[in-house]
Design an enzyme around this catalytic site. Structure first.
Site, PDB file in Angstrom:
ATOM      1  N   LYS A  29       0.856  -1.189   0.000  1.00 30.87           N
ATOM      2  CA  LYS A  29       0.000   0.000   0.000  1.00 30.87           C
ATOM      3  C   LYS A  29       0.890   1.236   0.000  1.00 30.87           C
ATOM      4  O   LYS A  29       1.787   1.375   0.834  1.00 30.87           O
ATOM      5  CB  LYS A  29      -0.856  -0.030   1.256  1.00 30.87           C
ATOM      6  CG  LYS A  29      -2.214   0.577   1.093  1.00 30.87           C
ATOM      7  CD  LYS A  29      -3.023   0.265   2.334  1.00 30.87           C
ATOM      8  CE  LYS A  29      -4.361   0.919   2.285  1.00 30.87           C
ATOM      9  NZ  LYS A  29      -5.061   0.757   3.565  1.00 30.87           N
TER      10      LYS A  29
HETATM   11  C1  E4P Z   1      -8.402   1.606   3.524  1.00 30.93           C
HETATM   12  O1  E4P Z   1      -7.615   0.813   3.063  1.00 30.93           O
HETATM   13  C2  E4P Z   1      -8.270   2.268   4.825  1.00 30.93           C
HETATM   14  O2  E4P Z   1      -7.617   1.375   5.713  1.00 30.93           O
HETATM   15  C3  E4P Z   1      -9.579   2.572   5.477  1.00 30.93           C
HETATM   16  O3  E4P Z   1     -10.686   2.183   4.704  1.00 30.93           O
HETATM   17  C4  E4P Z   1      -9.661   3.945   6.073  1.00 30.93           C
HETATM   18  O4  E4P Z   1     -10.923   4.105   6.665  1.00 30.93           O
HETATM   19  P1  E4P Z   1     -11.237   5.222   7.749  1.00 30.93           P
HETATM   20  O5  E4P Z   1     -11.546   6.489   7.037  1.00 30.93           O
HETATM   21  O6  E4P Z   1     -12.433   4.675   8.482  1.00 30.93           O
HETATM   22  O7  E4P Z   1     -10.024   5.346   8.637  1.00 30.93           O
END
Ligand code: E4P
Length: 220
Positions: free
Chosen positions: A84
């Protein structure tokens, strides 16, 4: 549309995997930090062993060389690891190199169609528009998913749209209708998807009718 679980919690991942509906997991540094004193690399390996599908693990360095090294180290942990990478110019350079090495990437923190197009141009496997965080500031997060999906379709892009930052079950339905390839959702939202009052009512009626039948006829 496939389901990924958005968590670094192994108990949640084991339980959701047993339900047979998740194909992968996404984590981020905040989710890993919530797990307390875990060794990050061992933890990623353990998640990949359970889910046996794509597991997004984030590179936290922001400088290109360091990010690249980190990405390669993460990818070496398991063939299931998806590196990522945040949406930055250096990040996209790293995505291009990792893609050329045959490694999978997920470009995170995407808040515009143009950012998604850049991620695709760099060769990302997945692009992650953050729906809930846009809703939180009064914008239409799902409109972004719809526009990215349609822009990718129009230009024959193969990068998959991974709807992220999902807050509630309606987001899941809307992500599917908007053309997302994958939705990543918190454990609580995944659990909610199974529930409907008429399903519960139907099950208890079937059970009590069956019990009545058995007590009358004394056999199955
Ligand atoms: C995606 O890969 C992220 O980990 C995640 O969806 C972020 O979500 P949040 O806005 O609830 O922190």
């Amino acid at each position: 549309m496939r389901f990924f679980l958005d968590t670094a919690n192994l108990d949640e991942i084991r339980e959701a995997a047993a339900w047979g509906v998740i194909d992968g997991v996404t984590t981020n540094p905040s989710l890993v930090a919530k797990e307390g004193d875990v060794a990050f690399h061992d933890h990623v390996r353990a998640i990949a062993d359970v889910v046996k599908g794509p597991v997004s693990a984030e590179a936290v360095s922001l400088e290109a060389e360091l990010m690249l090294r980190e990405g390669r180290e993460l990818a070496a942990l398991s063939p299931h690891v998806v590196v990522k990478i945040p949406m930055t110019p250096d990040g996209m350079g790293v995505v291009r190199i990792l893609a050329a090495e045959g490694l999978h990437t997920n470009v995170t923190l995407v808040f515009s169609v143009n950012q998604a197009l850049l991620a695709a141009a760099a060769g990302a496997t997945y692009v992650s528009p953050f729906v809930g965080r846009l809703d939180d500031i009064g914008q239409d997060g799902m409109a972004l998913v719809r526009e990215i999906a349609s822009a990718f379709r129009a230009s024959g892009v193969r990068t998959q749209v991974l709807a992220a930052s999902i807050r509630h079950p309606r987001h899941v339905t809307e992500a599917a209708l908007a053309g997302a390839d994958v939705v990543t959702l918190p454990f609580k939202v995944l659990r909610q998807l199974f529930d409907h009052p008429l399903t519960e009512k139907g099950i208890s009626a079937f059970v009590s009718d069956w019990e009545r039948y058995r007590s009358r006829h004394g056999r199955a």
